[in-house]
Motif scaffolding. Sequence first.
Motif, PDB file in Angstrom:
ATOM      1  N   LEU A 273      11.485   5.555  33.309  1.00  0.00           N
ATOM      2  CA  LEU A 273      10.551   4.220  32.598  1.00  0.00           C
ATOM      3  C   LEU A 273      10.887   3.223  31.764  1.00  0.00           C
ATOM      4  O   LEU A 273      10.985   2.125  32.068  1.00  0.00           O
ATOM      5  CB  LEU A 273       9.168   4.421  33.427  1.00  0.00           C
ATOM      6  CG  LEU A 273       7.547   3.597  32.624  1.00  0.00           C
ATOM      7  CD1 LEU A 273       7.942   2.113  34.201  1.00  0.00           C
ATOM      8  CD2 LEU A 273       6.612   3.539  32.861  1.00  0.00           C
ATOM      9  N   SER A 274      10.958   3.465  31.021  1.00  0.00           N
ATOM     10  CA  SER A 274      10.739   2.898  29.286  1.00  0.00           C
ATOM     11  C   SER A 274      12.706   2.345  30.067  1.00  0.00           C
ATOM     12  O   SER A 274      13.086   1.594  29.690  1.00  0.00           O
ATOM     13  CB  SER A 274      11.510   4.582  28.870  1.00  0.00           C
ATOM     14  OG  SER A 274      10.513   5.049  27.924  1.00  0.00           O
ATOM     15  N   LEU A 275      14.203   3.636  30.515  1.00  0.00           N
ATOM     16  CA  LEU A 275      15.315   2.985  31.049  1.00  0.00           C
ATOM     17  C   LEU A 275      15.158   2.167  31.613  1.00  0.00           C
ATOM     18  O   LEU A 275      15.848   1.315  30.923  1.00  0.00           O
ATOM     19  CB  LEU A 275      15.769   4.347  31.040  1.00  0.00           C
ATOM     20  CG  LEU A 275      17.330   4.022  31.828  1.00  0.00           C
ATOM     21  CD1 LEU A 275      18.126   3.291  30.399  1.00  0.00           C
ATOM     22  CD2 LEU A 275      17.805   5.040  32.309  1.00  0.00           C
ATOM     23  N   GLY A 276      14.289   1.876  32.524  1.00  0.00           N
ATOM     24  CA  GLY A 276      14.334   0.324  33.318  1.00  0.00           C
ATOM     25  C   GLY A 276      13.792  -1.180  32.827  1.00  0.00           C
ATOM     26  O   GLY A 276      14.309  -1.435  33.566  1.00  0.00           O
ATOM     27  N   VAL A 277      13.129  -0.384  31.660  1.00  0.00           N
ATOM     28  CA  VAL A 277      12.437  -0.911  31.335  1.00  0.00           C
ATOM     29  C   VAL A 277      13.120  -2.055  30.417  1.00  0.00           C
ATOM     30  O   VAL A 277      13.570  -3.082  30.252  1.00  0.00           O
ATOM     31  CB  VAL A 277      11.067  -1.182  30.399  1.00  0.00           C
ATOM     32  CG1 VAL A 277      11.195  -2.812  29.332  1.00  0.00           C
ATOM     33  CG2 VAL A 277      10.104  -1.521  31.669  1.00  0.00           C
ATOM     34  N   VAL A 278      13.889  -1.204  29.460  1.00  0.00           N
ATOM     35  CA  VAL A 278      14.956  -1.750  29.150  1.00  0.00           C
ATOM     36  C   VAL A 278      16.505  -1.922  29.620  1.00  0.00           C
ATOM     37  O   VAL A 278      16.973  -3.685  28.755  1.00  0.00           O
ATOM     38  CB  VAL A 278      15.468  -0.563  27.931  1.00  0.00           C
ATOM     39  CG1 VAL A 278      16.816  -1.182  26.805  1.00  0.00           C
ATOM     40  CG2 VAL A 278      14.313   0.168  26.928  1.00  0.00           C
ATOM     41  N   ALA A 279      16.986  -1.545  30.242  1.00  0.00           N
ATOM     42  CA  ALA A 279      18.367  -1.912  31.814  1.00  0.00           C
ATOM     43  C   ALA A 279      17.780  -3.482  32.471  1.00  0.00           C
ATOM     44  O   ALA A 279      18.364  -4.284  32.336  1.00  0.00           O
ATOM     45  CB  ALA A 279      18.445  -1.386  32.719  1.00  0.00           C
ATOM     46  N   ILE A 280      16.304  -3.950  32.346  1.00  0.00           N
ATOM     47  CA  ILE A 280      15.888  -5.443  32.610  1.00  0.00           C
ATOM     48  C   ILE A 280      16.570  -6.451  31.922  1.00  0.00           C
ATOM     49  O   ILE A 280      16.765  -6.942  32.206  1.00  0.00           O
ATOM     50  CB  ILE A 280      14.478  -5.244  33.154  1.00  0.00           C
ATOM     51  CG1 ILE A 280      14.304  -4.877  34.511  1.00  0.00           C
ATOM     52  CG2 ILE A 280      14.152  -6.573  33.505  1.00  0.00           C
ATOM     53  CD1 ILE A 280      12.418  -4.394  35.079  1.00  0.00           C
ATOM     54  N   PHE A 281      15.800  -6.028  30.830  1.00  0.00           N
ATOM     55  CA  PHE A 281      16.468  -7.032  29.482  1.00  0.00           C
ATOM     56  C   PHE A 281      17.616  -6.943  28.705  1.00  0.00           C
ATOM     57  O   PHE A 281      18.172  -8.101  28.601  1.00  0.00           O
ATOM     58  CB  PHE A 281      15.142  -6.614  27.888  1.00  0.00           C
ATOM     59  CG  PHE A 281      13.689  -7.066  28.146  1.00  0.00           C
ATOM     60  CD1 PHE A 281      12.960  -8.228  27.849  1.00  0.00           C
ATOM     61  CD2 PHE A 281      12.928  -6.255  29.368  1.00  0.00           C
ATOM     62  CE1 PHE A 281      11.964  -8.369  27.838  1.00  0.00           C
ATOM     63  CE2 PHE A 281      11.043  -6.950  28.848  1.00  0.00           C
ATOM     64  CZ  PHE A 281      10.857  -7.677  28.594  1.00  0.00           C
ATOM     65  N   ALA A 282      17.940  -6.031  28.944  1.00  0.00           N
ATOM     66  CA  ALA A 282      19.459  -6.034  29.125  1.00  0.00           C
ATOM     67  C   ALA A 282      20.775  -7.147  29.771  1.00  0.00           C
ATOM     68  O   ALA A 282      21.005  -7.596  29.690  1.00  0.00           O
ATOM     69  CB  ALA A 282      20.343  -4.862  28.642  1.00  0.00           C
ATOM     70  N   GLU A 283      20.238  -7.024  31.207  1.00  0.00           N
ATOM     71  CA  GLU A 283      20.683  -7.102  32.470  1.00  0.00           C
ATOM     72  C   GLU A 283      20.374  -8.783  31.649  1.00  0.00           C
ATOM     73  O   GLU A 283      21.420  -9.919  31.649  1.00  0.00           O
ATOM     74  CB  GLU A 283      20.055  -6.979  33.322  1.00  0.00           C
ATOM     75  CG  GLU A 283      20.670  -5.862  33.594  1.00  0.00           C
ATOM     76  CD  GLU A 283      22.134  -5.547  33.960  1.00  0.00           C
ATOM     77  OE1 GLU A 283      22.776  -6.357  34.387  1.00  0.00           O
ATOM     78  OE2 GLU A 283      22.604  -4.485  34.258  1.00  0.00           O
ATOM     79  N   ILE A 284      18.959  -9.164  31.740  1.00  0.00           N
ATOM     80  CA  ILE A 284      18.729 -10.448  31.334  1.00  0.00           C
ATOM     81  C   ILE A 284      19.481 -11.494  29.815  1.00  0.00           C
ATOM     82  O   ILE A 284      19.953 -12.284  30.476  1.00  0.00           O
ATOM     83  CB  ILE A 284      17.260 -10.654  31.259  1.00  0.00           C
ATOM     84  CG1 ILE A 284      16.131 -10.768  32.894  1.00  0.00           C
ATOM     85  CG2 ILE A 284      16.827 -12.199  30.613  1.00  0.00           C
ATOM     86  CD1 ILE A 284      15.088 -10.243  32.573  1.00  0.00           C
ATOM     87  N   TYR A 285      19.624 -10.511  29.212  1.00  0.00           N
ATOM     88  CA  TYR A 285      19.788 -11.083  27.989  1.00  0.00           C
ATOM     89  C   TYR A 285      21.326 -10.818  27.820  1.00  0.00           C
ATOM     90  O   TYR A 285      22.694 -11.722  26.817  1.00  0.00           O
ATOM     91  CB  TYR A 285      19.017 -10.642  26.711  1.00  0.00           C
ATOM     92  CG  TYR A 285      17.930 -10.364  26.186  1.00  0.00           C
ATOM     93  CD1 TYR A 285      17.547 -11.139  25.813  1.00  0.00           C
ATOM     94  CD2 TYR A 285      17.694  -9.001  25.599  1.00  0.00           C
ATOM     95  CE1 TYR A 285      16.205 -11.480  26.079  1.00  0.00           C
ATOM     96  CE2 TYR A 285      15.969  -9.037  25.431  1.00  0.00           C
ATOM     97  CZ  TYR A 285      15.973 -10.303  25.734  1.00  0.00           C
ATOM     98  OH  TYR A 285      13.831 -10.317  25.188  1.00  0.00           O
ATOM     99  N   SER A 286      22.215 -10.125  28.795  1.00  0.00           N
ATOM    100  CA  SER A 286      23.911 -10.017  28.396  1.00  0.00           C
ATOM    101  C   SER A 286      24.039 -11.255  28.804  1.00  0.00           C
ATOM    102  O   SER A 286      23.588 -12.316  30.046  1.00  0.00           O
ATOM    103  CB  SER A 286      24.137  -8.965  29.382  1.00  0.00           C
ATOM    104  OG  SER A 286      25.371  -9.262  30.102  1.00  0.00           O
TER     105      SER A 286
END
Length: 467
Positions: free
Chosen positions: A275-288
């Motif tokens: 779950l934590s990885l999924g949340v971090v990945a969402i923000f990573a994709e948005i910020y990239s």
Amino acid sequence: MEALLILIFALGYLAITLEHSLKIDKLIPALVMMAVMWALISLGIDAFPNWFDSAQHNLMEGFGLLDHSRKMELMEETLLHHLGKTSEILVFLLGAMTIVEIIDYFDGFSTIKDFVRTKSKRKILWIFSILAFFLSAIIDNLTATIVLISILQKIVKDRDVRIWYAGLIIIAANAGGAWSPIGDVTTTMLWIGKKVSTGHLFGYLFVPSLLCMVVPSFIASFLPVFRGELEIEETEEKKKSKFSSTMLYLGLGAIVFVPIFKVVTHLPPYVGMMLSLGVVAIFAEIYSNTKFSMTEFYADESDAHASHSPVHHSLSKIELPSILFFLGILMAVAALESLGILFNFAGSLEEYMPMLGTEMHYADGSRGVSDLVILLLGVGSAIIDNVPLVAASLGMFHEPMDNELWHFIAYSAGTGGSMLIIGSAAGVVAMGMEKINFFWYLKKISWLALIGFLVGAAAFMVTRTLF
């Protein structure tokens, strides 16, 4: 047949320790050892008199009287059980390592690097030891080691110096994990098994664990390698991502969230990590800033990131050989556990070793357990693995909840693994991340870990009198 399995394990273990001499990656003997041991169990299942029930933490009654088909069913169930437990650790590890790599993608660790203003090797040693001790109690020793070595790689460029810091981080992380119910796999097992409570675990083990970290760090601070200042390479500063601080705090916060998720939902830690990885990945994709189509890639970031999304790039950076090594070594140990070899070994220690310290007697007339037995269990956790040894102790000993025995087992199994680099999950991960030689660790770090282990054990013998 049991002797043959032990011999194969010993030979595989020896090949792992001689990795650099044999020029064979450690994952190869680990995987071969695991596969051969389970194959021999399958082929010779009728020759084994005992079978260890992992769910009940005890030997099965009447295993030798069962027919062949039932024994094969039990073996398959047990193999699946151990694969499931091992996979929980591996998936958790994959999640933690991916989050760390995503943070690094955004140069998040440069934020912590900026906090470390000193160039003094001694001060940096204490900073990382203290961070490892407390961080491991919050996010577990395995994840703390991954995070801190990742940061260390940004600060200390000289690998010959860095592996010394990594060795002390292993000691500190294992010590920090011992006094927290979520800091180490073994303390979590005892906590879930209703053998220790959080309050008593802190009361019994905080001071011994602290000394187990402080004493080796204090001694190491006088060694030549930690004298003077770090040589900082003058390199052109890379442009820092504007999201570096945000991703650092988000990533570390997501990892800290995992034990909270576990306590609230009672689900295994790897679920929370996903779950934590999924949340971090969402923000990573948005910020990239990376934008791509099926045929073309456009990027405002560096060339290294140009053809990948942050998640794809981070997954490609993970040390998969370390993951496979972990799979091999844990499943090989599971083979020894399944036949009751580890259980019988622990029972023999308890029966034949002389009683030391105060002998305890309980209402049912049973005698107490020798301090020496528990100390040897700590040494054994460095040689074999602390998880099956603690699992065996859950079936062997029947003392009530929060008895001093369980807390001493938590301390010994948690910190004893520091004496060898493959004796703990933190050590295995550090070995993979920094390619640390087994014998280098044995010569340079093991004696510090042993001193810390013994000083902490002595402190425990004092603190237990206060409860």
